[in-house]
Scaffold this active site. Structure first.
Site, PDB file in Angstrom:
ATOM      1  N   TYR A 270       0.846  -1.204   0.000  1.00  0.00           N
ATOM      2  CA  TYR A 270       0.000   0.000   0.000  1.00  0.00           C
ATOM      3  C   TYR A 270       0.886   1.260   0.000  1.00  0.00           C
ATOM      4  O   TYR A 270       0.701   2.169  -0.815  1.00  0.00           O
ATOM      5  CB  TYR A 270      -0.912  -0.022   1.231  1.00  0.00           C
ATOM      6  CG  TYR A 270      -1.744   1.224   1.411  1.00  0.00           C
ATOM      7  CD1 TYR A 270      -2.966   1.368   0.754  1.00  0.00           C
ATOM      8  CD2 TYR A 270      -1.319   2.259   2.240  1.00  0.00           C
ATOM      9  CE1 TYR A 270      -3.736   2.519   0.924  1.00  0.00           C
ATOM     10  CE2 TYR A 270      -2.078   3.405   2.416  1.00  0.00           C
ATOM     11  CZ  TYR A 270      -3.289   3.531   1.756  1.00  0.00           C
ATOM     12  OH  TYR A 270      -4.040   4.663   1.923  1.00  0.00           O
ATOM     13  N   ALA A 271       1.860   1.312   0.916  1.00  0.00           N
ATOM     14  CA  ALA A 271       2.724   2.501   1.025  1.00  0.00           C
ATOM     15  C   ALA A 271       3.484   2.731  -0.281  1.00  0.00           C
ATOM     16  O   ALA A 271       3.587   3.862  -0.766  1.00  0.00           O
ATOM     17  CB  ALA A 271       3.693   2.336   2.195  1.00  0.00           C
TER      18      ALA A 271
HETATM   19  N1  LIG Z   1      -8.517   6.380   5.641  1.00  0.00           N
HETATM   20  C1  LIG Z   1      -7.292   6.815   5.814  1.00  0.00           C
HETATM   21  O1  LIG Z   1      -6.786   6.909   6.937  1.00  0.00           O
HETATM   22  C2  LIG Z   1      -6.460   7.239   4.628  1.00  0.00           C
HETATM   23  C3  LIG Z   1      -5.186   7.783   4.863  1.00  0.00           C
HETATM   24  C4  LIG Z   1      -4.412   8.157   3.758  1.00  0.00           C
HETATM   25  C5  LIG Z   1      -4.900   8.022   2.480  1.00  0.00           C
HETATM   26  N2  LIG Z   1      -6.157   7.500   2.294  1.00  0.00           N
HETATM   27  C6  LIG Z   1      -6.606   7.349   0.924  1.00  0.00           C
HETATM   28  O2  LIG Z   1      -7.845   8.024   0.750  1.00  0.00           O
HETATM   29  C7  LIG Z   1      -8.630   7.346  -0.240  1.00  0.00           C
HETATM   30  C8  LIG Z   1     -10.005   7.001   0.300  1.00  0.00           C
HETATM   31  O3  LIG Z   1      -9.853   6.186   1.442  1.00  0.00           O
HETATM   32  P1  LIG Z   1     -11.062   5.772   2.393  1.00  0.00           P
HETATM   33  O4  LIG Z   1     -10.503   5.690   3.757  1.00  0.00           O
HETATM   34  O5  LIG Z   1     -12.245   6.623   2.136  1.00  0.00           O
HETATM   35  O6  LIG Z   1     -11.295   4.272   1.904  1.00  0.00           O
HETATM   36  P2  LIG Z   1     -12.635   3.423   1.698  1.00  0.00           P
HETATM   37  O7  LIG Z   1     -12.209   2.005   1.774  1.00  0.00           O
HETATM   38  O8  LIG Z   1     -13.720   3.913   2.602  1.00  0.00           O
HETATM   39  O9  LIG Z   1     -13.001   3.792   0.197  1.00  0.00           O
HETATM   40  C9  LIG Z   1     -12.316   3.290  -0.909  1.00  0.00           C
HETATM   41  C10 LIG Z   1     -13.328   3.033  -1.996  1.00  0.00           C
HETATM   42  O10 LIG Z   1     -12.631   2.555  -3.153  1.00  0.00           O
HETATM   43  C11 LIG Z   1     -13.431   1.546  -3.734  1.00  0.00           C
HETATM   44  N3  LIG Z   1     -12.620   0.643  -4.545  1.00  0.00           N
HETATM   45  C12 LIG Z   1     -11.736  -0.290  -4.119  1.00  0.00           C
HETATM   46  N4  LIG Z   1     -11.222  -0.952  -5.158  1.00  0.00           N
HETATM   47  C13 LIG Z   1     -11.773  -0.420  -6.269  1.00  0.00           C
HETATM   48  C14 LIG Z   1     -11.662  -0.708  -7.649  1.00  0.00           C
HETATM   49  N5  LIG Z   1     -10.842  -1.668  -8.098  1.00  0.00           N
HETATM   50  N6  LIG Z   1     -12.373   0.025  -8.522  1.00  0.00           N
HETATM   51  C15 LIG Z   1     -13.227   0.991  -8.088  1.00  0.00           C
HETATM   52  N7  LIG Z   1     -13.390   1.284  -6.792  1.00  0.00           N
HETATM   53  C16 LIG Z   1     -12.685   0.586  -5.891  1.00  0.00           C
HETATM   54  C17 LIG Z   1     -14.050   0.810  -2.558  1.00  0.00           C
HETATM   55  O11 LIG Z   1     -15.184   0.061  -2.953  1.00  0.00           O
HETATM   56  C18 LIG Z   1     -14.358   1.958  -1.619  1.00  0.00           C
HETATM   57  O12 LIG Z   1     -15.677   2.437  -1.798  1.00  0.00           O
HETATM   58  C19 LIG Z   1      -7.812   6.126  -0.656  1.00  0.00           C
HETATM   59  O13 LIG Z   1      -7.048   6.437  -1.802  1.00  0.00           O
HETATM   60  C20 LIG Z   1      -6.894   5.916   0.522  1.00  0.00           C
HETATM   61  O14 LIG Z   1      -5.724   5.213   0.183  1.00  0.00           O
HETATM   62  C21 LIG Z   1      -6.945   7.105   3.333  1.00  0.00           C
END
Ligand SMILES: NC(=O)c1ccc[n+]([C@@H]2O[C@H](COP(=O)([O-])OP(=O)(O)OC[C@H]3O[C@@H](n4cnc5c(N)ncnc54)[C@H](O)[C@@H]3O)[C@@H](O)[C@H]2O)c1
Length: 248
Positions: free
Chosen positions: A155-156
């Site tokens: 992931y990182a």
């Molecule tokens: N939550 C955190 O602490 C955090 C921290 C840093 C970065 N982020 C980044 O922020 C973004 C949103 O994160 P979140 O916490 O809302 O996550 P989340 O899991 O709530 O949402 C991610 C969404 O992506 C969708 N998804 C996954 N695989 C997919 C695919 N192949 N095609 C289409 N859709 C797909 C999932 O169904 C989900 O609805 C991500 O890029 C995540 O890496 C989150």
């Protein structure tokens, strides 16, 4: 309203940060295309936005699939006449330690989190170039800068790739008047971090100067800033939103 008349695609719009961003964009006057692999979730978000007087459409896809992504951009332009903003937000997260990462998991995380960003950015760039304007916002992560300890190395590493891809695209798209930036959130209160467990979350929050995780709505505000005209002279920026966890 900041995004009046704009058309925006938001991937991962069924998730925590994506749905918060979709709601905020709709309140600011954008027509939002909610793209996600989870159909029920995006249909529900679209329904709620519609009930609140906003404009939203749901599009089910896998962002790692080239045909799906080409279809998303084509369908958006056919339905709404243009494409102004793309938020590459969909991602999957795994917490597996390196010694236990299977090659198939490594490939899947890189395919969704990095190839997906490349595919939609490429198709959006192709269209936006013809209009000589557009905003592409990619979601990175604090783990891209400090390494993945709680989150997996795959992931990182995928998010570090997102940062470098963002800068490369920013350089190549600037002559066409397209802004390309990334938001780099620290831990945010979402199902992704809920899955880390209470103990890990308490320990991590204690290391953050604000002593708490971000809220999805606080990340959405930064995305809105990069999608709006207020950031018109910014490109290639990796915008930290992390309560002071990293200051660079
Ligand atoms: N939550 C955190 O602490 C955090 C921290 C840093 C970065 N982020 C980044 O922020 C973004 C949103 O994160 P979140 O916490 O809302 O996550 P989340 O899991 O709530 O949402 C991610 C969404 O992506 C969708 N998804 C996954 N695989 C997919 C695919 N192949 N095609 C289409 N859709 C797909 C999932 O169904 C989900 O609805 C991500 O890029 C995540 O890496 C989150």
């Amino acid at each position: 309203m900041e995004l009046s008349g704009s058309v925006a695609i938001i991937t991962g719009a069924g998730g925590a940060i994506g749905s918060a961003t979709a709601r905020l964009f709709a309140r600011e006057g954008a027509t939002v295309v909610l793209a996600d692999v989870r159909k029920d979730e995006i249909q529900e978000v679209a329904r709620q936005i519609g009930e609140g007087g906003g404009k939203a459409a749901a599009f089910m896809l896998d962002v790692s699939d080239e045909k799906d992504v080409v279809g998303l951009v084509r369908s958006t332009v056919d339905s709404f006449g243009t494409l102004d903003i793309v938020v590459n937000n969909a991602a999957i997260s795994m917490t597996t330690p390196i010694l236990d990462i299977e090659v198939s998991d490594w490939d899947r995380v890189l395919a969704v989190n990095l190839r997906g960003v490349f595919l939609l950015s490429r198709e959006a760039f192709r269209f936006m170039k013809t209009r000589r304007k557009g905003k592409i916002i990619n979601m990175a992560s604090a783990s891209a800068k400090i390494g993945g300890l709680v989150v997996g190395a795959h992931y990182a590493a995928s998010k570090a790739g997102v940062i470098c891809f963002t800068k490369s695209l920013a350089l190549q798209a600037a002559p066409d008047g397209i802004n390309v930036n990334a938001v780099c959130p620290g831990p945010t209160k979402t199902p992704m971090t809920d899955a880390w467990g209470e103990k890990a979350n308490q320990e991590f929050a204690a290391k953050i100067p604000f002593k708490r995780y971000g809220e999805p709505e606080e990340i959405a505000e930064a995305i809105l800033f990069l999608a709006s005209d207020r950031s018109r002279y910014m490109t290639g920026e990796i915008l930290d939103v992390n309560g002071g966890l990293i200051m660079d």
